[in-house]
Design a protein around this motif. Structure first.
Motif, short mmCIF file in Angstrom:
data_model
loop_
_atom_site.label_atom_id
_atom_site.label_comp_id
_atom_site.label_asym_id
_atom_site.label_seq_id
_atom_site.Cartn_x
_atom_site.Cartn_y
_atom_site.Cartn_z
N TYR A 98 -18.78 -5.85 -24.67
CA TYR A 98 -19.35 -6.26 -23.38
C TYR A 98 -18.39 -6.07 -22.21
CZ TYR A 98 -22.25 -8.55 -26.86
OH TYR A 98 -23.01 -8.80 -27.96
N ILE A 99 -17.28 -5.34 -22.43
CA ILE A 99 -16.40 -4.98 -21.33
C ILE A 99 -16.80 -3.60 -20.83
CG2 ILE A 99 -14.04 -4.32 -20.72
CD1 ILE A 99 -13.01 -6.49 -22.43
N SER A 100 -16.97 -3.46 -19.53
CA SER A 100 -17.31 -2.16 -18.95
C SER A 100 -16.14 -1.21 -19.14
CB SER A 100 -17.64 -2.30 -17.47
OG SER A 100 -18.78 -3.11 -17.27
N GLN A 101 -16.42 -0.04 -19.70
CA GLN A 101 -15.40 0.96 -19.90
C GLN A 101 -15.37 1.93 -18.72
OE1 GLN A 101 -15.89 2.81 -23.76
NE2 GLN A 101 -16.35 0.86 -24.75
N PRO A 102 -14.20 2.37 -18.28
CA PRO A 102 -14.12 3.28 -17.13
C PRO A 102 -14.88 4.58 -17.38
CG PRO A 102 -11.96 2.41 -17.70
CD PRO A 102 -12.88 2.01 -18.80
N ASN A 103 -15.65 5.00 -16.38
CA ASN A 103 -16.40 6.26 -16.46
C ASN A 103 -17.38 6.28 -17.64
OD1 ASN A 103 -14.82 7.01 -14.31
ND2 ASN A 103 -14.22 8.97 -15.17
N GLU A 104 -17.89 5.12 -18.02
CA GLU A 104 -18.75 5.10 -19.21
C GLU A 104 -20.09 5.80 -18.99
OE1 GLU A 104 -20.18 0.47 -18.42
OE2 GLU A 104 -19.29 1.06 -20.32
N GLN A 105 -20.57 5.84 -17.75
CA GLN A 105 -21.82 6.57 -17.50
C GLN A 105 -21.65 8.06 -17.75
OE1 GLN A 105 -24.15 5.64 -14.00
NE2 GLN A 105 -23.05 3.72 -13.70
N LEU A 106 -20.43 8.57 -17.46
CA LEU A 106 -20.17 10.00 -17.64
C LEU A 106 -19.89 10.34 -19.09
CD1 LEU A 106 -19.63 12.82 -16.45
CD2 LEU A 106 -17.27 12.10 -16.06
N TYR A 107 -19.02 9.57 -19.75
CA TYR A 107 -18.56 9.93 -21.09
C TYR A 107 -19.38 9.29 -22.20
CZ TYR A 107 -14.44 11.79 -18.74
OH TYR A 107 -13.59 12.51 -17.93
#
Length: 298
Positions: A98-107
């Motif tokens: 449940y932690i947002s990962q950096p650039n998760e929409q892209l990768y």
């Protein structure tokens, strides 16, 4: 009679001091300039502690900004099977759920609901690479493994394995609500590597050198070391960010290089400026790490 169906925690565990304002000693906290007053070539304060996991061969805990990282090293441990003349080495990096990962929409191919920063979860999290890791976790794991591998004297440990496990407890992107920021991804990778190097030293494994890393951003001919999260609403198209890892005692040998941004918009001299900036930061981090271990021996 003990309950064999329940996983019992390791004995003599140490609860980490969460936050720089907690009961930390002067040796644990490196008093760099604050985020509001530091110069472009200055580093933020970071908190470092080793030996927090009793049953690991080495461990380290690091806080910087909104990033909180814990690393444990296990090994060298014997492996079964055919004889190998050098140890195997692996790195596994995971974010807490449940932690947002950096650039998760892209990768990670995630989607975000309108009016909310919460995502619906990765739809293609394990398209390739290590089982159970998202694409971002695989990218960070691969970079850390590639950068640290040249520093370990694997020939000293035949028929053995050395494993590093990284747990990311918090990120700046999750705190700020940013969704697509190169600085956040490379920034967390930079500090994961530095924390992993400290954990390797704590484990007592023989090393050729301590690998340290630096991250820098170049925007509008302005170089910033150790960049904080840039809001996803800002203009990031003309921004180039890179993280570079060095073995500084071995003539500043580069052992890891990761760049994000449109390189076609930048000249070779600007890329060299970024690398020099990362080397400058790497040396500052190395000096702080040396100071920390020296203080622990007193």
């Amino acid at each position: 009679m003990s309950d064999r169906r329940r996983l019992i925690g390791p004995l003599n565990t140490i609860i980490p001091n969460i936050g720089i304002s907690s009961n930390a000693t002067e040796a644990d906290v490196f008093k760099g300039p604050s985020s509001a007053t530091r110069n472009e070539d200055g580093l933020r304060q970071f908190f470092l502690k080793t030996g927090i996991i009793e049953n690991a061969n080495g461990s380290a805990y690091l806080e910087v900004g909104g990033n909180i990282i814990q690393v444990s090293v296990f090994g060298p441990r014997p492996i079964r099977g055919s004889f190998v003349d050098r140890a195997s080495f692996s790195v596994e990096c995971k974010f807490l759920p449940y932690i947002s990962q950096p650039n998760e929409q892209l990768y990670n191919n995630t989607t975000v609901n309108a009016g909310s920063t919460a995502n619906t979860g990765p739809t293609n999290a394990n398209a390739n690479g290590r089982t159970g890791l998202t694409n971002i976790e695989q990218k960070i794991s691969s970079y850390i493994e590639t950068a640290l591998l040249p520093s370990i004297v694997l020939e000293k440990y035949p028929k053995s394995t050395i494993d590093i496990f990284v747990t990311i407890l918090s990120t700046e992107s999750s705190n700020s609500g940013s969704t697509k920021v190169d600085a956040a991804l490379l920034g967390i990778s930079n500090w994961v590597l530095n924390c992993s190097s400290v954990a390797l030293v704590d484990s007592g494994i023989e090393l050729k050198d301590v690998v340290t890393s630096g991250v820098a951003t170049l925007k509008n001919d302005k170089l910033l070391l150790d960049p904080e999260v840039i809001s996803s609403g800002e203009d990031n198209e003309n921004t180039l960010t890179c993280v570079v890892s060095f073995m500084n005692l071995r003539n500043d040998e580069i052992v890891g290089f990761w760049m994000e941004g449109d390189q076609s918009k930048f000249e070779e001299s600007q890329v060299e400026q970024l690398i020099d900036g990362c080397n400058n930061m790497s040396r500052q981090v190395r000096a702080n790490i040396n100071s920390y271990f020296t203080s622990t021996l007193e």
